[in-house]
Design an enzyme around this catalytic site. Sequence first.
Site, short mmCIF file in Angstrom:
data_model
loop_
_atom_site.label_atom_id
_atom_site.label_comp_id
_atom_site.label_asym_id
_atom_site.label_seq_id
_atom_site.Cartn_x
_atom_site.Cartn_y
_atom_site.Cartn_z
N ASP A 264 0.87 -1.17 0.00
CA ASP A 264 0.00 0.00 0.00
C ASP A 264 0.91 1.23 0.00
O ASP A 264 2.13 1.14 0.23
CB ASP A 264 -0.95 -0.03 1.21
C1 GLC Z 1 -4.40 4.22 -0.29
C2 GLC Z 1 -5.26 3.09 0.18
C3 GLC Z 1 -5.40 1.96 -0.80
C4 GLC Z 1 -5.38 2.52 -2.21
C5 GLC Z 1 -4.00 3.10 -2.44
C6 GLC Z 1 -3.87 3.72 -3.83
O1 GLC Z 1 -3.55 4.66 0.71
O2 GLC Z 1 -4.94 2.52 1.45
O3 GLC Z 1 -6.63 1.28 -0.52
O4 GLC Z 1 -5.64 1.47 -3.12
O5 GLC Z 1 -3.64 4.05 -1.47
O6 GLC Z 1 -4.71 4.82 -3.94
#
Ligand code: GLC
Length: 722
Positions: A264
């Site tokens: 993430d």
């Molecule tokens: C965010 C979220 C995740 C998302 C990613 C890309 O921090 O936790 O769910 O897919 O970043 O946007």
Amino acid sequence: MSDVDLRHLLSQMTFEEKIGQLMQYNTHLFTDSTAEITGPLTDLGLDEAMLPFVGSVLNFEDAAQMRAIQQAHLQQDRLKIPMLFMMDVIHGYRTVFPIPLALSGSFDPELVRDCSAMAAKEAAASGVHVTFTPMVDLSRDARWGRVMEGGGEDPLLTAVMGVAQVQGFQGDDLRDTDRIAACVKHFAAYGAPEAGRDYYAVELSERLLRERYFPAYRACIEAGAPMVMASFNTLNGIPAVANEWLMNDILRGEWGFDGVVISDYDAVEELCVHGVAADKKDAAKQAMRCGCDIEMCSAAYASHLKELTQEGVLTTEQIDAAVLRVLMLKDRLGLFEDPYRGASTQKEQAVCLSPAHRALARKAAQESAVLLKNNGVLPLSEDVQTVAVIGPFADSRDLLGAWSLRGDTSEGVTVSEGLAARLPHARILTAPACSNLCGNTDQSGFEAALTAAENADAVVLCLGEPSDYSGEGSSRATLDLPGAQLTLAREVIRVNPRTAVVLFGGRPLALTELDAVAPAILHMWFPGHEGGNAVASLLLGDENPSGKLAMSFPKTVGQCPLSYDRLMSGRPIQASQEDTFLKFRSNYIDSGNLPLYPFGYGLSYSRFEYESLTLDRRTLTADGTLTVTVTVFNNSDRHGKEVVQLYMRDLVASVARPVQQLIAFDKIALAPFERKSVSFTVREEMLRFVDARNHLVSEAGEFEVSTGYADHLLLTERFSLQ
Ligand code: GLC
């Protein structure tokens, strides 16, 4: 490309080109409209020389920009390896439908599949290759804002809805340019943070993880999701991207997942913040050792993988394995043959927000709405002359929800607009009355609102939380209706009892006081672009509410975390004792134990009567089946849909078992005064649990099967497992 071709391509790659495949950057930081990558690279401590090798990007504006970025990249990439374009297409793309927690409450996996397929078609037209969906983090804590993004509190429902999303997004072949790849997230158990606070610690026993939290992730992987996102949170003290047990033993080992793992956002470098990595080099080492292939939007890999490999801390084989998994995903998407997958502005314009897509969004909003209370005020009469639409959501376009990235609120339909379109001859009086923000108790708008209420045949009182109070980074320590909304509700209902409350929000709120005064409550969640039209059709009875709650609504925030599949306790209270305090029993001095509205609850304008629950046998063997038949009668003159739910209880086992567990459900349509029987096949594997040694087992003994909804099991029968 064949496997051999991909390995041959890998063998031609320089080390920098390989690392590039493991990097992902947010194009919003790095590109201007001409797709020139010009962003603040120094912020990432990144050597500009690495940029030409970037293997994937996060977020972009539209097909034109995607094509420009891909074209610019291919012109400078020696081996012409196309980039992957990824985005959070969570509940719709340009056409936004209800938030996932609402859709889960439709209890209609086919509808969810259709919605995901629609979102895939629109997103693919813009050039999206991978969506970071489904999110299947089980959550029992309404304080956590991301409950809006998941399937709710129940493992079975969450798994069924997650699989439906994977199937809808991917179809049968990822080379189909109307489909996109799914990424199941956030692995693992991100939805169970202590204190309900986002990004915070998760402490769960292996037994509970295996029994309740893991199944939905695994079901989505087995449904074909080619990517998994490692979560931010520590799990039993170790963040996912550095958690060897979770990522290597469970995901890659036991489950045999051979797809791509992406961290993430910044999670790799956050290992330093968690205090489990001394520096970014240490973080890169740990993440790579845990099979994290792509580092989302941070630069530990870009900055340190080469030296880690040169020092022999990591091996070339580890790097090559990660790169090959990324190349294989690009190949499955057909990117080597067509790096643009047919994305174009023309296709966007033809596909996005089409009438058919809006119609599906409207159907989804209607099927997801939950009628929480109705003392007869609903449905409204067709002859109503004057309708007062009051409250902060009366004319609000904030109906799309927190994860509607490419959704434009201006293309939505407000409640007032929906009612005006549905009741062309009626007078619609609109009064916002007050704010929906915490701390804003200004009542200066009440007077106009109460005047409108006095002059109306019916009042539609539109209340709730703003969309940015749920979603990522949006935890709450209270669950009250923000601002002066409860006071407004009391005043309006006093002035005109013919009031129906329409609620908007992304999480269960503590509605005990509103429930005490409101004649009717219809929960719309965040219904998407067609929200206003769906509200009007439901309030006027064109559509009969059929949604159920995928998550319990607590009486008070003090009950969180809360879920229906609770254990018994050695000192329980009976449901009949809910409103009394009993010393030395498991209850509260100042609240009941049960939710205000339980999982699986939702009313209808029809009157469904559960007439019988019968078993074709009283004994189930390990290789046999047992058929449970439930008969439901629609004792009303109105067509309706009912979610017939089947719950199980294992009365005695080596591990204490929940007082009720959903093991099957079926949403059925019933014509006026129609009687239908629904049969469920019960198998031994539906009775399994994880025992004290973390083994998935079933144990012989007595079981109960029931129908109804959580804590309101209407009919129950017993059988035994041999
Ligand atoms: C965010 C979220 C995740 C998302 C990613 C890309 O921090 O936790 O769910 O897919 O970043 O946007």
